[in-house]
Design an enzyme around this catalytic site. Structure first.
Site, PDB file in Angstrom:
ATOM      1  N   LYS A  79       0.851  -1.197   0.000  1.00 11.40           N
ATOM      2  CA  LYS A  79       0.000   0.000   0.000  1.00 11.40           C
ATOM      3  C   LYS A  79       0.879   1.236   0.000  1.00 11.40           C
ATOM      4  O   LYS A  79       1.896   1.279   0.702  1.00 11.40           O
ATOM      5  CB  LYS A  79      -0.897  -0.041   1.239  1.00 11.40           C
ATOM      6  CG  LYS A  79      -1.955   1.056   1.303  1.00 11.40           C
ATOM      7  CD  LYS A  79      -2.793   0.901   2.582  1.00 11.40           C
ATOM      8  CE  LYS A  79      -3.922   1.911   2.678  1.00 11.40           C
ATOM      9  NZ  LYS A  79      -4.730   1.739   3.914  1.00 11.40           N
ATOM     10  N   SER A 154      -9.668   1.697   2.796  1.00 11.04           N
ATOM     11  CA  SER A 154      -8.824   2.494   1.941  1.00 11.04           C
ATOM     12  C   SER A 154      -7.783   1.664   1.178  1.00 11.04           C
ATOM     13  O   SER A 154      -7.260   2.125   0.160  1.00 11.04           O
ATOM     14  CB  SER A 154      -8.095   3.559   2.762  1.00 11.04           C
ATOM     15  OG  SER A 154      -7.268   2.947   3.731  1.00 11.04           O
ATOM     16  N   SER A 178      -9.823  -0.664   7.041  1.00 12.03           N
ATOM     17  CA  SER A 178      -9.234  -0.540   5.699  1.00 12.03           C
ATOM     18  C   SER A 178      -8.502  -1.758   5.168  1.00 12.03           C
ATOM     19  O   SER A 178      -8.122  -1.761   3.999  1.00 12.03           O
ATOM     20  CB  SER A 178      -8.290   0.647   5.645  1.00 12.03           C
ATOM     21  OG  SER A 178      -9.028   1.815   5.479  1.00 12.03           O
TER      22      SER A 178
HETATM   23  N1  GLN Z   1     -13.024   3.982   6.247  1.00  3.13           N
HETATM   24  C1  GLN Z   1     -12.516   4.400   7.524  1.00  3.13           C
HETATM   25  C2  GLN Z   1     -12.133   5.857   7.454  1.00  3.13           C
HETATM   26  O1  GLN Z   1     -12.396   6.456   6.472  1.00  3.13           O
HETATM   27  C3  GLN Z   1     -11.335   3.555   7.915  1.00  3.13           C
HETATM   28  C4  GLN Z   1     -10.128   3.909   7.154  1.00  3.13           C
HETATM   29  C5  GLN Z   1      -8.939   3.061   7.521  1.00  3.13           C
HETATM   30  O2  GLN Z   1      -9.053   2.040   8.179  1.00  3.13           O
HETATM   31  N2  GLN Z   1      -7.779   3.548   7.153  1.00  3.13           N
HETATM   32  O3  GLN Z   1     -11.609   6.412   8.345  1.00  3.13           O
END
Ligand code: GLN
Length: 489
Positions: A79, A154, A178
Site C-alpha cells: 500500500k 482504503s 481498511s
Molecule cells: N473507512 C474508515 C475511514 O475512512 C477507515 C479507514 C482506515 O481504516 N484507514 O476512516
C-alpha cells in the site's frame, strides 16, 4: 504456466521443485498486469526493473542450492502509505505526489529480508481516509469481480491486486476497517493484527492509536506466513509489543472442536443486507457442524462506535497531518505572496476534500471549549467499547460477525454522502477502538459478488483467528474462486 491463481505456499513448492523460476513468476505477473491493469488500476507505481532484479537474485540462490526464506520470490504489493526507499510513496495525495522516501518502513525491511519481489505500490484513499479508493487524488481502483463497483478502501489497491492476480500477497493498513472491508469486497483474506503486533515505523500516520499494518492473501496459510514475516518487536516503534512470538503456521489446524464463538446480536441487525446476514448465519452453522459452540452475545455500546471513531480518528489525523506545511513535509506551492499564504496554498491545494473534512472535524473536537465535550468524551466511550469486548471474551474465544453491511457498491454511489460512506465500516471500527485482531475471509457470494465474514479475537489472539479461518476455508472452499477480468487471456 498460469501462476496467477496460486498462493505463495503453492508457488514456493514449484520454486523448490524447480518447476518454475522467480523470474518466470514475476514476468507472468507483469504480463497479467499488461492485460488487466488498464481496467483495474490497482497500482500507483510499478517497479518492473526492481522486481525482475530481485527475482534474478532469488533464482541465482536457488541454483546455488542456498536455503531461502518462505516468501522468497513471491510477488508482493505494498500500500502506498508505507515508505519504500527510493520508490515513490504518495499516500494517494497530491501533497506527497513526489515524495521518495530515503528509508524503508520496518515491514518493508522485513519483507526484503524474506526476499519477496515487490511489484509496486498500490492505490488508496488519500491518507487512508475512505472506504472505496474514490478519495485517492489520482484515480479509483475497480473491483475485479465487477469493474463498475468499488474494491472497498482504503487499501482497495492491495485487495484488488491480490484478487486480480497482479500480486500474490499484499500489505495494507487498517485504522477503522481498511484491510478487512476491501478484503471482504474483493473476496480475499485480510487481517488486522492486534494493535502493537506489527511495527508502524515508516507507515505514514493517519490515527496513531488505531493504525495497524496487516496482510492480504488468498488463503490462511499465506496469511500465517506473512504474519511470521512482519510481526515482532521493533525498537523504532514505541507502541510495538515486546516479547517473542511463535510460529503462526502452528495454528493452521483444521479443527474447531470445543471453540466458543459468540455472535454479537448488534452486528446482525440494523442496516445489514439480508443476503449478507444469511451468509454469516450459514458460517455459524459451518462452525457448529465442525464442533464449535456458537451462541448469540451482546456488545451493548456498539451504536456508539461510529461517532466515537469519527471523533478520535479525525482528532489524531488533524494533529498528524499538521506537519504537511510545504516546508518540512509536503509539496510547496511557489506562487504565494508570503509565508502564511504559502502554508495556506500548499495545504488547501495539496489536500483533497475528504482529508480537509477530517482535519476540520478533528481540529474542532480538540479545540478549547470543545475538547471535554467531544474528544475527552469519545475517549471515555472508547473505554466502554473495549470493556464490552473484554466481557464477551470472558465467555468466548472469538466473535463472528459480518465484515461489511453489503456487497461491493457501485462507483459513485456514496461519494456525495460522507455518512453513507462512513457506514461501510460500521462492523469493523470498534475492533480498532479496542485494539483487537480481526480478519475478514471469503464467506460466500451474492449475485456473483464476494461476501466477507469477520472473526474478532482477544488481544494477541491471532492464533484462534487462524485456526477458525483455516477450518472454515477447508470446509467451504469459497477462497478458491477467482474473478475473470476482461482483457485477461
Ligand atoms: N473507512 C474508515 C475511514 O475512512 C477507515 C479507514 C482506515 O481504516 N484507514 O476512516
Amino acid at each position: 504456466m498460469r501462476f496467477n491463481d496460486l498462493t505463495a505456499h503453492e508457488l514456493r513448492g514449484l520454486l523448490l521443485r524447480r518447476e518454475t523460476s522467480a523470474v518466470e513468476i514475476c514476468r507472468s505477473v507483469f504480463d497479467l498486469l499488461a492485460a488487466v491493469e488498464g481496467e483495474i488500476q490497482a497500482y500507483i507505481t510499478l517497479d518492473r526493473a526492481g522486481a525482475l532484479a530481485k527475482a534474478e537474485t532469488v533464482d541465482r540462490d536457488l541454483r546455488d542450492g542456498r536455503e531461502l526464506p518462505p516468501l522468497a520470490g513471491i510477488p508482493f504489493a505494498i500500500k502506498d502509505n508505507m515508505c519504500t526507499k527510493g520508490v515513490l510513496t504518495t499516500c494517494g495525495s497530491r501533497i506527497l505526489r513526489n515524495f521518495v522516501p530515503p528509508y524503508n518502513a520496518t515491514v518493508v525491511e522485513r519483507l526484503n529480508a524474506q526476499r519477496v519481489v515487490m511489484i509496486g505500490k498500490t492505490n488508496l484513499d488519500e491518507f487512508a481516509m475512505g472506504s472505496s479508493t474514490e478519495h485517492s487524488s489520482f484515480f479509483t481502483t475497480r473491483n475485479p469481480w465487477d469493474t463498475a463497483r468499488v474494491p472497498g478502501g482504503s487499501s482497495g489497491g492491495s485487495a484488488a491486486a491480490v484478487a486480480a492476480g497482479s500480486a500474490v500477497c499484499a500489505l495494507g493498513s487498517d485504522t477503522g476497517g481498511s484491510i478487512r472491508q476491501p478484503a471482504a469486497l474483493c473476496g480475499v483474506v485480510g487481517m488486522k493484527p492486534t494493535y502493537g503486533l506489527v511495527s508502524r515505523y515508516g507507515l505514514v500516520a493517519f490515527a496513531s492509536s488505531l493504525d495497524q499494518i496487516g496482510p492480504f492473501t488468498r488463503d490462511f496459510t499465506d496469511c500465517a506466513l506473512v504474519l511470521n514475516a512482519i510481526c515482532g518487536h521493533d525498537e523504532r516503534d514505541s507502541t510495538s509489543a515486546p516479547g517473542e512470538l511463535g510460529d503462526f503456521t502452528d495454528f493452521l489446524v483444521d479443527d474447531v472442536r470445543g471453540m466458543r464463538i459468540g455472535m454479537p446480536q448488534e452486528y446482525l441487525s440494523g442496516g445489514l443486507d439480508e443476503g449478507v446476514r444469511r451468509i454469516v448465519l450459514e458460517a455459524a452453522s459451518v462452525f457448529e457442524q465442525r464442533g464449535a459452540y456458537v451462541e448469540e452475545t451482546s456488545l451493548p455500546h456498539t451504536d456508539y462506535a461510529l461517532p466515537t471513531y469519527y471523533l478520535i480518528a479525525p482528532a489524531e489525523a488533524s494533529s498528524n497531518l499538521a506537519r504537511y506545511d510545504g516546508v518540512r513535509y509536503g509539496c510547496r506551492l511557489e506562487n504565494s505572496t508570503d509565508v502564511i499564504d504559502m502554508f495556506r496554498l500548499s495545504r488547501s491545494r495539496g489536500f483533497g476534500a475528504e482529508v480537509k473534512r477530517r482535519i476540520m472535524l478533528g481540529t474542532y473536537a480538540l479545540s478549547a471549549g470543545y475538547y471535554d465535550a467531544y474528544y475527552l468524551k469519545a475517549l471515555k466511550v472508547r473505554t466502554l467499547i473495549r470493556r464490552d469486548f473484554e466481557e464477551a471474551f470472558e465467555k468466548f474465544d472469538l466473535l463472528l460477525a459480518p465484515t461489511t453491511p453489503e456487497p461491493a457498491f457501485p462507483i459513485g454511489d456514496k461519494t456525495e454522502d460522507p455518512i453513507k460512506m462512513y457506514l461501510s465500516d460500521i462492523y469493523t471500527l470498534a475492533v480498532n477502538l479496542a485494539g483487537l485482531p480481526g480478519v475478514s475471509l471469503p464467506g460466500g457470494f451474492l449475485n456473483r459478488l464476494p461476501i466477507g465474514i469477520q472473526l474478532i479475537g482477544k488481544p494477541f489472539g491471532e492464533g484462534a483467528l487462524l485456526r477458525a479461518g483455516y477450518t472454515f476455508q477447508q470446509s467451504t472452499g469459497h477462497h478458491l474462486k477467482r474473478p475473470r477480468i476482461r482483457g485477461e487471456a
